[in-house]
Every structure is written in C-alpha cells, then in structure tokens.
Design a protein around this motif. Structure first.
Motif, PDB file in Angstrom:
ATOM      1  N   GLY A  90       0.786  -1.220   0.000  1.00 58.22           N
ATOM      2  CA  GLY A  90       0.000   0.000   0.000  1.00 58.22           C
ATOM      3  C   GLY A  90       0.817   1.269   0.000  1.00 58.22           C
ATOM      4  N   LEU A  91       2.120   1.171   0.147  1.00 56.37           N
ATOM      5  CA  LEU A  91       2.954   2.367   0.264  1.00 56.37           C
ATOM      6  C   LEU A  91       3.295   3.050  -1.060  1.00 56.37           C
ATOM      7  CD1 LEU A  91       5.367   1.288   3.147  1.00 56.37           C
ATOM      8  CD2 LEU A  91       3.822   3.239   3.169  1.00 56.37           C
ATOM      9  N   PRO A  92       3.608   2.350  -2.148  1.00 59.17           N
ATOM     10  CA  PRO A  92       4.063   3.048  -3.364  1.00 59.17           C
ATOM     11  C   PRO A  92       3.088   4.081  -3.904  1.00 59.17           C
ATOM     12  CG  PRO A  92       4.590   0.718  -3.502  1.00 59.17           C
ATOM     13  CD  PRO A  92       3.730   0.883  -2.288  1.00 59.17           C
ATOM     14  N   LYS A  93       1.801   3.874  -3.750  1.00 62.97           N
ATOM     15  CA  LYS A  93       0.825   4.840  -4.278  1.00 62.97           C
ATOM     16  C   LYS A  93       0.942   6.192  -3.589  1.00 62.97           C
ATOM     17  CE  LYS A  93      -4.103   5.435  -5.278  1.00 62.97           C
ATOM     18  NZ  LYS A  93      -3.871   5.630  -6.725  1.00 62.97           N
ATOM     19  N   ARG A 135      -4.099  -0.840   4.090  1.00 60.26           N
ATOM     20  CA  ARG A 135      -3.716  -2.247   4.242  1.00 60.26           C
ATOM     21  C   ARG A 135      -4.934  -3.164   4.118  1.00 60.26           C
ATOM     22  NH1 ARG A 135      -2.657  -4.771  10.049  1.00 60.26           N
ATOM     23  NH2 ARG A 135      -4.950  -4.705   9.902  1.00 60.26           N
ATOM     24  N   ASN A 136      -5.992  -2.814   4.825  1.00 56.33           N
ATOM     25  CA  ASN A 136      -7.191  -3.662   4.810  1.00 56.33           C
ATOM     26  C   ASN A 136      -7.862  -3.682   3.437  1.00 56.33           C
ATOM     27  OD1 ASN A 136      -6.740  -4.303   7.457  1.00 56.33           O
ATOM     28  ND2 ASN A 136      -8.205  -2.810   8.274  1.00 56.33           N
ATOM     29  N   PHE A 137      -7.781  -2.584   2.705  1.00 53.40           N
ATOM     30  CA  PHE A 137      -8.309  -2.566   1.337  1.00 53.40           C
ATOM     31  C   PHE A 137      -7.547  -3.565   0.464  1.00 53.40           C
ATOM     32  CE2 PHE A 137      -7.507  -0.840  -2.951  1.00 53.40           C
ATOM     33  CZ  PHE A 137      -8.768  -1.005  -3.496  1.00 53.40           C
ATOM     34  N   GLU A 189      -8.499  -7.085   1.240  1.00 55.63           N
ATOM     35  CA  GLU A 189      -9.767  -7.433   0.588  1.00 55.63           C
ATOM     36  C   GLU A 189      -9.533  -7.820  -0.868  1.00 55.63           C
ATOM     37  OE1 GLU A 189     -12.339  -4.110   1.062  1.00 55.63           O
ATOM     38  OE2 GLU A 189     -12.598  -4.398   3.232  1.00 55.63           O
ATOM     39  N   ARG A 190      -8.685  -7.072  -1.563  1.00 51.16           N
ATOM     40  CA  ARG A 190      -8.362  -7.388  -2.952  1.00 51.16           C
ATOM     41  C   ARG A 190      -7.690  -8.758  -3.042  1.00 51.16           C
ATOM     42  NH1 ARG A 190      -9.653  -4.118  -7.381  1.00 51.16           N
ATOM     43  NH2 ARG A 190      -7.550  -4.399  -8.257  1.00 51.16           N
ATOM     44  N   MET A 191      -6.743  -9.021  -2.149  1.00 49.89           N
ATOM     45  CA  MET A 191      -6.052 -10.310  -2.163  1.00 49.89           C
ATOM     46  C   MET A 191      -7.039 -11.444  -1.908  1.00 49.89           C
ATOM     47  SD  MET A 191      -2.590  -9.277  -0.056  1.00 49.89           S
ATOM     48  CE  MET A 191      -1.832 -10.902  -0.208  1.00 49.89           C
ATOM     49  N   HIS A 192      -7.959 -11.210  -0.987  1.00 51.27           N
ATOM     50  CA  HIS A 192      -8.970 -12.213  -0.673  1.00 51.27           C
ATOM     51  C   HIS A 192      -9.910 -12.409  -1.867  1.00 51.27           C
ATOM     52  CE1 HIS A 192     -12.757 -13.636   1.427  1.00 51.27           C
ATOM     53  NE2 HIS A 192     -11.864 -14.563   1.755  1.00 51.27           N
TER      54      HIS A 192
END
Length: 803
Positions: free
Chosen positions: A199-202, A220-222, A225-228
């Motif tokens: 989540g850091l590079p953006k 992080r939680n977003f 969710e995408r990974m899930h």
C-alpha cells in the motif's frame, strides 16, 4: 446518403490517426535504450565492518536492497499485483481497460487525475522519465512499456519494479522497506505486513504506518480485501491479517561494535577514493583492521582514565540549567533531555527536586533515580587544576533543582553523580608488523566531541620524543654505555637565555645514556644533542616517519618541543618494536561491492618479525587473508640500534619513570613517559613486539592538567589498563640478538670496558664500537671529590644564610 454522412468523420479519424502516428514516430526517435536497464545499479548505503565482520557503521541518505526475483515470496508479489496491476500477467505492457478508465477521468475533469499505468509503465517511468502528467510523457511511457515487454520477461520487469519503487523514509525497494519498517527479511513478513508494504508506493507519505497509522491501516485492509477477492489468501488468513495490529517501527542499524571515531576515519577515506556521491550509493562494504575486543578495551581504558582524572580534580557543575522546571510537563522534559548529546555510560538527567539528604533525577521516558549524600560525596567543586573546594555535606551542596547532570553506574550497581570529563585523551594501538590499526579512541565519546585527537591533535610529545634522539646518537657511534653530562646548561636564544631544567631540579653529573633515557634526564640529552648537532639528529629522525617541519631546528627538539599526533608517535615507536622497519598505519583492509566482489585489497609493506622475535614452536604464524611477506617494509634503522633501544626502553619500566607498569609482570614490554611544561600534555608510548600503544591525555584548550599529572600518572595508567587486557593471550616475546654485536662488560660509573664484576653490567655493543664504548666525543668519568668536614658553626644558621 449514409455513406456520405460517414465520410467526414472517417476522414477526420484518418487525419487524427496520421497525426498520432507522426507524434509517436517523433517520440520513438528520442526513446532511451531499454538495454540500459541491464546496466542500472541499485543504490545501497556504505557499510563499515571490523576485521572479523562486525558492523561498525552505515552511511547513506537512501536505503536500497536489491534482491533477485526468486528471493521474493509469491504472496508478496500477489499483494502488489492485486492493488497495482491485477491483469499484469495477461497484458503485454498496456492495460487498455485501465487506460480507458483514465481517459474517461480526463474527459470529465479536464485534468490527468488518473494514470491507468501498469506495472510495466511504472517501471518505464521510474527508470527513464519524469513524473510530470503530460500527454507526451504518457505516450512515451506507453512506447517504452511495449519495448520492455518485448525485450524482458514478466519476472524481470516485476523484479525491476519491486527493487526500484519508493516506500517512504528514504527506502527504495521492497527488501529495504521490509528491513526499515519491520526489521525482517522478505520471507519473514506476515500477510498483514506484506499488504502494508504493497500500500505504500501509491502514496508513501499519506499511507505511511509511522506518520499516518490510521490511513495506513485503511489502505492495508483494502489490499487484503483485494487479495482475498482474487483468491490469493483464504478466509482465515484474511481474518487474521485484517485484525492484526500495526507492528511497523523505525529501523535503526544493528551496530555490533560502536567505534565512531574509526568509522568516521573510514568514511572519509572512502569519500576521498570514490567521491561524495558514489561513496553512499554503491553499497560498498569496507572491512577494516579493527579488532573488536581490543577496541572495546581501548574505549573502556580511556574512559576510565579520564574519569579517574575527573574525580581527582573536582566537579565542574551542571551541563545546563532548566529554568522554571515546575511549569514543564514530562513531554517538555523528555524533549530537553533528548536534545543533549548521548554519552555512553553517562545518561543525562535533570534534577526535579533536592533536599539536604536526597535529590530526584528525571532521566526521561518516566525513569527516575534518587541521589543520596554518599552518591555526590566525591563532587568537591573544581576551583583550579590544583585546587578543589570542600566535600559536600548536603546533597544540595552538589546539585540544585533544574540542574542538567550526568549519572554513572558504580560497581555496586549504585548510580552516582558524574560529568563528562573536561580533560581529553586519545589511545591508538597498531600492529608493528604492518601498521594495521587494531584499536583507536579519539576522545571520551564521539557524540560529545567529534574531534579525533588520535589523528588530528598536534601536541608537543615531551620526553616521549627522546628515544628518537638517542637512536640518532647511537647511529653516530655512541653506545648505551657512553657518558653524557647531566649538569647545568645555558645558551642565548631569541627569547633571552635558555636554561633547560630537569623535572626534579637536580643534577646527576656524568651518567650513561642508558640511565639518562630511563630516568628521562633533560639536561643529559641536551648535552648529547649539543655534541652530535641538531642538524644530524633532525636528518636521522626522519627515518621514523616524522616530517622535518615537525622538529624545531634547535636543541629544544630533544625535549619534545615539536608537534606530533598520537598516531605518528605510534608509527615511530613501531620501528623499535619490529626491529627497525618503517611501516605505515592503515585502517582499510579491503573493499567489496554490493555483490561481494573485491574492489580493493591492501597489501601493506611488512616488517620481518621472524627476523626479530623468537616464536614458540607450537605457535603458528597467521597472516591476514591475502597477505604475504611481500612487499617488505623499508629499513628505517640498523637492527642493532633497534636492539639497544629496545633494551633501554625496557629499563624505563624496570627501573625508570614507568615502574608502575611492572604490575603487568611482563619482561617484553617497553616504553617512554612524556610530560610537557606545566603538565599540559601527559604521554605514554610503549609496546610489546606484537602491539604498539600510545596514550595522550590533555586539555583541548591546552591548559595545565595540574600537579602530579605526569606521563607516568595519567597516561601510563590508561596504557596499563589497556595493555593488561590486550596482551592477556599473547605469549611473552624474546628478542633475537642481531648479528654484528658483542657482549662487553662495562663499568656502571665510567661506561668503559672493565673486568670487574662489581658495579658493572654486560652491554651488547656493535662490533665496530666495542673498543669505543664512550662514543666519538667521550666524556670521561671523574670521581666526585670528597668534601672536607665543615667547620663548627660559630653563628646561627640564619646568619649564615643572610651573609
């Protein structure tokens, strides 16, 4: 009719396509070569290590850790792909859906608010382009992305991306980010930590877990969710990761040996070799000659010696004073203490309350210590270097509310009032075999004063310089048995009549050179240099590595009135320790690049130690990696002169000005004390054939140290504490007698050859001088005339003195 209606839009489309083709053709001509990616070096900090590989320091503005694709866990790759480019493994560099979404955004807002960039396009931008949001840059980015996809594999492109992107706090690359935020390798990261990094590079600042933890947690939680959603993690992993607390904390290099004076010396040398920019980005690994154990002992010995001096001369008062302390909260006090220099072993605190019987000292972070009278009893107020006030009778005689003070942990675990010593000092220890610096302390603490006195403090060496003058005399034909006159001397000078004196103000008359050196008789060596000439002595002493301009062109040179730095004196004494070879002190042993390839390997000139000392049969000779007997160090002096000087310098410890060192119970140590006028400098330069150590104690402002602070006091104590530990596992060395010397029994009084065994000793004399023990300009011994019995007094003593 329909065809006529479509003709105009079709023509416009053709014209637009033709125009776009022209623009793209013009851009393509200026495209950088993608092949250049293979030559790009990832920046890594400069690291300094000891001889055995312990990290001493790390220098560099940026943190980078380049890793191969195979070293990156697949789940970590999936975390980045899921949020940055979910169709990465399907497209050929350009994601048309993403671009369409970006185009719609431009049409609605009139600004390029979304880029629609794939990971491949981000690599093209990060390596070759600026971040400016323009149409031309976007078209260039697209063309470069196509070229990248055509020439590199997906894995290569992803490896470039994960090693290049910025993660905040000067960290570039995912490996550096894992180390900075979590102090872990990539394989040790949890699912939650992987998502946090993805989540850091953006937005490295906005999504940062250190500076903006709430937003970082949302990001992080977003991603989780995408990974899930993409099936990269199951329900259990998602639940555990999304409820995990933030665990990021700031990286601090794990320094295994704190030796900041040496680390700074190495840094300066690397900058000189590679330049300011490359020194900090090439990932150089610098291995020094430093021995961790000896360095720890050097720091401990110097700090103890300076603290002991401090105790002898009194308390100088608080470092600072905090006004209106009652109005300041804990946070304010923490900030005040955090701003003070960190000094090892001496934590800083502020007195928050004080009575006659006790004082409360706040050390920061909620830590408090209590001082009683016994813990401040030593702190008699400093008046002058020779005068202290009375011992405190109440705690408030020593400290007051608002005082910023230091504490020190005593042997019994009790904390006592302390202070950073006002006196300074230096210790340097090097191997006489090749000049390798084994340990060096440039002051009490680098954080307190970055001035490195071991290599930068030019001071008068005092009597530690006398051995070089005596060596010059031996080279001219004098012997240890030659007589010199320890008697009154005076001569005109530019400042009036010059009348040197002995430290005790007395005269010993004609004495042997051996006695003159061991007893450090000033008038004797002045007499000697007057006989052999100052010019000859200065010319000869250059053989030890001293510059001609460091030696005054007059007889005061014999008393150490020139200027040297401690490491220069160590280099000079190494000639006596190694049998007459001149070696050059060095710190950097080898340099490797970030991949471990050897860039530099020091091959120092080496003395022939096997020619000089006996080696025990079971003692194997171990050379440093890659070292050999070549190249040989140049001869500085005749080995026979080195043999005589070693013998006489041992007498300094056996019966001269450094008899305290007999406590070490070794007969293979030698050295010379040194004290300058008004005890402004205290020196001891000494050695064992495997280690030369020089200690200096003095004030940076060149003020006197005070009564009794001679070379045999302040400096010798530090030298003994260090050498006792340094030589613990080194066998006693036996010096080999060089060829061309014969034993001659000489009279202790006249220095001449004698057959009598009483009042005599054996001296080893060079063959050519065995019949000339008194030297080229002999001083003949004259027995003292017996005094006649004084006549009986007929008047009071006072009248005799008056008249």
């Amino acid at each position: 009719m329909v065809s006529e209606g479509l003709a105009i839009p079709f023509d416009l489309a053709l014209i637009g396509a033709f125009g776009a083709a022209v623009v793209l053709s013009a851009i393509e001509a200026d495209l950088p070569q993608v092949d250049a990616l293979a030559e790009i070096e990832f920046e890594e900090p400069l690291r300094i290590f000891t001889a055995h590989g312990a990290l001493m320091a790390e220098f560099g503005v940026q943190r980078r850790r380049a890793v191969a694709f195979e070293e990156i866990p697949p789940l970590l790759i999936n975390a980045f792909v899921s949020v940055e480019d979910s169709r990465y493994f399907e497209h050929s560099g350009i994601d048309m859906i993403g671009l369409a979404r970006a185009a719609v955004s431009v049409a609605k807002s009139g600004e390029a608010t979304q880029g629609g960039s794939t990971i491949t396009m981000q690599v093209a931008r990060n390596f070759f382009l600026s971040p400016d949001k323009t149409i031309k840059r976007k078209l260039t980015e697209i063309l470069l992305a196509w070229q990248l996809e055509a020439r590199l594999s997906k894995e290569d492109i992803l490896s470039l991306y994960l090693n290049k992107i910025f993660f905040g706090h000067r960290s570039y690359g995912v490996a550096a980010a894992a180390e900075f935020y979590y102090q872990k390798t990539l394989n040790d990261l949890t699912v939650a930590e992987m998502a946090m990094l993805a989540g850091l590079p953006k937005a490295p600042s906005a999504n940062n877990p250190l500076s903006n933890p709430e937003r970082a947690l949302e990001r992080r939680n977003f991603i989780l969710e995408r990974m899930h959603g993409f099936g990269y993690i199951d329900d259990t992993d998602f639940l555990l990761a999304s409820t995990a607390p933030l665990s990021a904390r700031r990286y601090v290099p794990t320094i295994e040996l704190r030796a900041d004076y040496l680390a700074e010396m190495a840094r300066q040398e690397i900058v000189q070799r590679y330049g300011e920019e490359d020194a900090y980005r090439l990932g150089l690994r610098v291995y020094t000659t430093v021995d961790e154990r000896l360095q720890l002992e050097a720091d401990a010995a110097l700090r103890k010696g300076l603290m002991d001096y401090n105790q002898r001369h009194g308390y100088h008062g608080p470092e600072a004073t905090v006004e209106d302390i009652a109005a300041k909260d804990v946070d304010a006090l923490d900030a005040i203490l955090a701003a003070r220099p960190r000094v090892p072993g001496l934590p800083v605190g502020v007195v928050t309350s004080a009575t006659s019987s006790s004082a409360e000292v706040y050390l920061g972070d909620g830590e408090v210590r209590t001082l009683g009278l016994s813990q401040v009893k030593w702190a008699r107020r400093f008046k002058t270097e020779n005068w202290r006030g009375e011992a405190p009778r109440r705690v408030t005689d020593a400290v007051a509310v608002g005082d910023v003070i230091r504490l020190r942990e005593a042997k019994a675990g009790e904390w006592v009032l302390a202070q950073v010593p006002k006196v300074s000092g230096a210790l340097v220890a090097l191997a006489p075999e090749d000049g390798a610096i084994r340990a060096l302390s440039g002051g009490y603490a680098f954080e307190w004063s970055k001035f490195n006195r071991a290599v930068d403090a030019k001071r008068q060496p005092g009597s530690t310089f006398k051995p070089f003058v005596f060596a010059a005399a031996l080279s001219k034909g004098y012997t240890p048995a030659s007589l010199v006159k320890d008697e009154r001397f005076e001569m005109p000078s530019a400042n009036g009549m010059w009348r040197p004196k002995n430290a005790d103000g007395k005269f010993m008359g004609p004495i042997r050179i051996r006695v003159a050196l061991s007893k450090s008789r000033n008038l004797a060596i002045v007499n000697l240099i007057n006989r052999m000439s100052v010019d000859y002595a200065r010319e000869y002493i250059q053989n030890f590595g001293f510059a001609l301009d460091s030696m005054p062109p007059d007889m005061s040179m014999a008393l150490g009135s020139g200027s040297v730095v401690p490491i220069e004196l160590a280099r000079g004494f190494a000639v006596f320790a190694n049998g007459g070879y001149r070696v050059l002190p060095y710190l950097i042993d080898r340099i490797e690049d970030a991949q471990g390839n050897l860039l530099f390997d020091e091959q120092p000139p080496r003395a022939c130690m096997d020619c000089w000392i006996e080696t025990e049969e079971e003692e194997a000779r171990v050379l440093p990696v890659g070292a050999s007997d070549d190249p040989p160090a140049p001869r500085a002096i005749d080995p026979r002169i080195a043999f005589n000087m070693d013998s006489m310098l041992k007498d300094v410890i056996e019966s001269g000005t450094a008899t305290r060192a007999k406590r070490l119970q070794r007969d293979d140590i030698a050295g010379k004390t040194g004290t300058t006028n008004e005890s402004r400098d205290s020196w001891f330069a000494g050695y064992q054939p495997r280690l030369v150590t020089v200690v200096w104690v003095g004030r940076d402002d060149n003020k006197p140290l005070g009564r009794g602070e001679w070379g045999g006091t302040a400096a010798l104590g530090i030298w003994m504490d260090f050498m006792e530990e340094a030589l613990a596992d080194i066998p006693v060395a036996t010096i080999k007698q060089p060829e061309g010397m014969v034993p001659v029994r000489i009279s202790l009084r006249s220095g001449e050859k004698t057959n009598s065994k009483s009042d005599s000793r054996i001296e080893f004399i060079r063959d050519e001088y065995q019949l000339m023990t008194l030297g080229p300009d002999p001083v003949k011994y004259a027995a003292p005339v017996a005094r006649k019995t004084a006549p009986r007094r007929t008047a009071p003593r006072m009248l005799d003195e008056l008249f």
